[in-house]
Write a protein that holds these residues in place. Sequence first.
Motif, PDB file in Angstrom:
ATOM      1  N   UNK A 470       0.825  -1.217   0.000  1.00  0.00           N
ATOM      2  CA  UNK A 470       0.000   0.000   0.000  1.00  0.00           C
ATOM      3  C   UNK A 470       0.856   1.262   0.000  1.00  0.00           C
ATOM      4  N   UNK A 471       2.173   1.090   0.181  1.00  0.00           N
ATOM      5  CA  UNK A 471       3.080   2.246   0.199  1.00  0.00           C
ATOM      6  C   UNK A 471       3.786   2.465  -1.136  1.00  0.00           C
ATOM      7  N   UNK A 472       3.620   1.532  -2.082  1.00  0.00           N
ATOM      8  CA  UNK A 472       4.340   1.632  -3.360  1.00  0.00           C
ATOM      9  C   UNK A 472       3.351   1.873  -4.497  1.00  0.00           C
ATOM     10  N   UNK A 473       3.553   2.993  -5.186  1.00  0.00           N
ATOM     11  CA  UNK A 473       2.690   3.330  -6.320  1.00  0.00           C
ATOM     12  C   UNK A 473       3.311   2.846  -7.636  1.00  0.00           C
ATOM     13  N   UNK A 474       4.569   3.202  -7.843  1.00  0.00           N
ATOM     14  CA  UNK A 474       5.275   2.827  -9.083  1.00  0.00           C
ATOM     15  C   UNK A 474       6.679   2.353  -8.739  1.00  0.00           C
ATOM     16  N   UNK A 475       7.217   1.465  -9.580  1.00  0.00           N
ATOM     17  CA  UNK A 475       8.508   0.870  -9.249  1.00  0.00           C
ATOM     18  C   UNK A 475       9.165   0.349 -10.518  1.00  0.00           C
ATOM     19  N   UNK A 476      10.464   0.554 -10.642  1.00  0.00           N
ATOM     20  CA  UNK A 476      11.244  -0.006 -11.754  1.00  0.00           C
ATOM     21  C   UNK A 476      12.387  -0.818 -11.184  1.00  0.00           C
ATOM     22  N   UNK A 477      12.449  -2.086 -11.560  1.00  0.00           N
ATOM     23  CA  UNK A 477      13.531  -2.972 -11.124  1.00  0.00           C
ATOM     24  C   UNK A 477      14.722  -2.777 -12.063  1.00  0.00           C
ATOM     25  N   UNK A 478      15.907  -2.578 -11.494  1.00  0.00           N
ATOM     26  CA  UNK A 478      17.131  -2.379 -12.285  1.00  0.00           C
ATOM     27  C   UNK A 478      18.197  -3.369 -11.826  1.00  0.00           C
ATOM     28  N   UNK A 484      23.847  -7.024  -8.222  1.00  0.00           N
ATOM     29  CA  UNK A 484      22.610  -7.293  -7.481  1.00  0.00           C
ATOM     30  C   UNK A 484      21.480  -6.454  -8.083  1.00  0.00           C
ATOM     31  N   UNK A 485      20.259  -6.760  -7.649  1.00  0.00           N
ATOM     32  CA  UNK A 485      19.061  -6.085  -8.158  1.00  0.00           C
ATOM     33  C   UNK A 485      18.666  -4.943  -7.220  1.00  0.00           C
ATOM     34  N   UNK A 486      18.283  -3.826  -7.814  1.00  0.00           N
ATOM     35  CA  UNK A 486      17.828  -2.660  -7.049  1.00  0.00           C
ATOM     36  C   UNK A 486      16.522  -2.158  -7.641  1.00  0.00           C
ATOM     37  N   UNK A 487      16.020  -1.049  -7.087  1.00  0.00           N
ATOM     38  CA  UNK A 487      14.771  -0.480  -7.616  1.00  0.00           C
ATOM     39  C   UNK A 487      14.714   1.015  -7.366  1.00  0.00           C
ATOM     40  N   UNK A 488      14.083   1.725  -8.293  1.00  0.00           N
ATOM     41  CA  UNK A 488      13.680   3.110  -8.021  1.00  0.00           C
ATOM     42  C   UNK A 488      12.175   3.070  -7.800  1.00  0.00           C
ATOM     43  N   UNK A 489      11.722   3.763  -6.760  1.00  0.00           N
ATOM     44  CA  UNK A 489      10.338   3.625  -6.281  1.00  0.00           C
ATOM     45  C   UNK A 489       9.673   4.991  -6.144  1.00  0.00           C
ATOM     46  N   UNK A 493       1.853   8.260  -1.999  1.00  0.00           N
ATOM     47  CA  UNK A 493       1.906   9.284  -0.960  1.00  0.00           C
ATOM     48  C   UNK A 493       0.637   9.304  -0.119  1.00  0.00           C
ATOM     49  N   UNK A 494      -0.483   8.858  -0.715  1.00  0.00           N
ATOM     50  CA  UNK A 494      -1.716   8.722   0.085  1.00  0.00           C
ATOM     51  C   UNK A 494      -1.510   7.646   1.151  1.00  0.00           C
ATOM     52  N   UNK A 495      -0.947   6.501   0.710  1.00  0.00           N
ATOM     53  CA  UNK A 495      -0.678   5.411   1.647  1.00  0.00           C
ATOM     54  C   UNK A 495       0.317   5.820   2.715  1.00  0.00           C
ATOM     55  N   UNK A 496       1.322   6.622   2.304  1.00  0.00           N
ATOM     56  CA  UNK A 496       2.345   7.080   3.250  1.00  0.00           C
ATOM     57  C   UNK A 496       1.748   8.034   4.285  1.00  0.00           C
ATOM     58  N   UNK A 497       0.836   8.900   3.839  1.00  0.00           N
ATOM     59  CA  UNK A 497       0.166   9.816   4.779  1.00  0.00           C
ATOM     60  C   UNK A 497      -0.652   9.035   5.807  1.00  0.00           C
ATOM     61  N   UNK A 498      -1.361   7.992   5.318  1.00  0.00           N
ATOM     62  CA  UNK A 498      -2.144   7.160   6.233  1.00  0.00           C
ATOM     63  C   UNK A 498      -1.245   6.475   7.258  1.00  0.00           C
ATOM     64  N   UNK A 499      -0.102   5.968   6.793  1.00  0.00           N
ATOM     65  CA  UNK A 499       0.849   5.289   7.682  1.00  0.00           C
ATOM     66  C   UNK A 499       1.364   6.269   8.745  1.00  0.00           C
ATOM     67  N   UNK A 500       1.731   7.475   8.289  1.00  0.00           N
ATOM     68  CA  UNK A 500       2.274   8.478   9.221  1.00  0.00           C
ATOM     69  C   UNK A 500       1.227   8.893  10.258  1.00  0.00           C
TER      70      UNK A 500
END
Length: 582
Positions: A470-478, A484-489, A493-500
């Motif tokens: 619920x905290x990840x909207x978009x993600x690219x695996x590189x 090793x494998x990484x990601x830009x995420x 932000x709606x989910x992040x606001x709820x979490x905070x």
Amino acid sequence: MEPTRLFDLIPYQIATFDKEIALSKKENGKWKSFSSRDVKEIADNLSLAFLKVGVLPGEKVAIISHNCPEWNFIDLALQQIGAISVPMYPTITSADYEYIFEHAEVKMIFVGDEIIHEKAKAAAGDRLIYSFEKLKGAIFWEDFLAIGVNEDILGLEYAKEQVKASDLFTIIYTSGTTGRPKGVMLTHANVLSNLMAIANIMTPDQGSSRVLSFLPLCHIYERTGFFCFFYIGFSIYYAENMDTIGENMKEVKPHAFNTVPRLLEKIYDKIVAKGYELKGIKKSLFFWALDLGLKYNPNTSAGAWYDFQLKLANKLIFSKWREALGGEVQQINSGASALQPRLARVFWAAGIKVCEGYGLTETSPVVSASICTLEDMRIGYVGKLVADVEVKIASDGEILVKGPNVMQGYYKQPELTAEVLQNGWFHTGDIGQMDGEYLKITDRKKEMFKTSGGKYIAPQVMENKFKESSLIDQLLVVGENRNYTSAVIVPSFEGLKDYCQHKGIPYTSDAEMIEKPEIVDKFNREIEGLNKFFGKWEQIKRFKLLENSWTIESGELTPTMKLKRKIIHQKFAEQIDNLYKD
């Protein structure tokens, strides 16, 4: 009389359904509708106007507009005289327009609004521009229509007789995730075969159902969808724009619509965000129902107790989800990219039948489609092959397609055509497998990459799984040629606001929040929790949070909302490189 060319659908609809509302659009706050007979009269007069100004069979005319009945009128009118439409996305650049105008040898241009007109004008050269709105420097489409009103209909009848099912009716320049767009050549027979195949698996009643259209008509998915809906007598309503879809759903109360997974994700996220806003027992009930939905499997009985709870959840919670979609939806077709299985589960549990399909512009587009019944639905698959289409899986896992829906080739690019069309089989570039009658897509051949350790990574599968957070909207695996494998995420932000809010963390700005150690730590835990679904070599070791969403307008998404991987790699090269520094 069964149609043999796409414009034959007009007399077919009049003879079979004679609809009062064939097409409709919102104009000045009111729905303006066109009957089956209106469509014929307008298309005929436009065809006569094209003949009058000297448009010849095989000549190309560009259409650049957001969805509206006028788009269809021009398309149908061109078909009737054997001319070829070249539809383009309203969102692409002037440079793209210039390339396509030149490459396709476009003779004249129809545009939707002022913004498109300005971009097209910069690329048009001496070509005449016509518009669906009254604009300075463009000829209004109704003035063009008037040219044909008193012309001899016999001339049009003769022109129609010359058009064969095997003639090209359109060249569609694929948006592509890399490089220059390719012009896919499709005939009347290509698209007719496809719309007939999918018409058989549409469940709403023929002749009396309504659809809402909002995916771009310039993409073959919605274009073939339009022809299919027209053939089976659905009333087609065009959404005002992407921001009014929710409001238009409630007005139109559609029985069906086409969509892409990204929009379903947004609908789901919006619903869940509203759930977080609830208090006390209402909130508890919402998440109880959501949890039930996420466990749903249409092919397996979970027992009488589960069924009883689900029935209750449908009455108390999921009924409101259906109301938000107009309350009468019987079938949602999802395509253009992979649908997260959890979304399919929860929507089916809520009585919202999302049917995933698979296809490409080069296959007109549908190769396979899910049948909208509990018995035939398989979550995680893209359905069964549609009529007359064959698939075989190559030794490297690539999906090969043969059938009457396969394109004639890429315009003026015989070498590229020869690469993908071999011995009658179209090489899709997608990796998949057949499981009995069902097709499963695993990744794009060109998107798979190797780490420096020689291990293959299928990024799409991973990205879909990680977006379940619920905290990840978009993600690219590189990680191509890296150790090793990484990601830009892009966080949700709606989910992040709820979490905070839940954790009592003061929320300042998106940019500041993604740098806070406690937020980065939370994302670390999310990633670790989802890494367990993958092999050690696949697992994401490091990531970078980004503050701005990827959009069509900012260039990271194609018009059908797929990631432009090459562009994202270029834009965020520094951030990606930093993920591999000690």
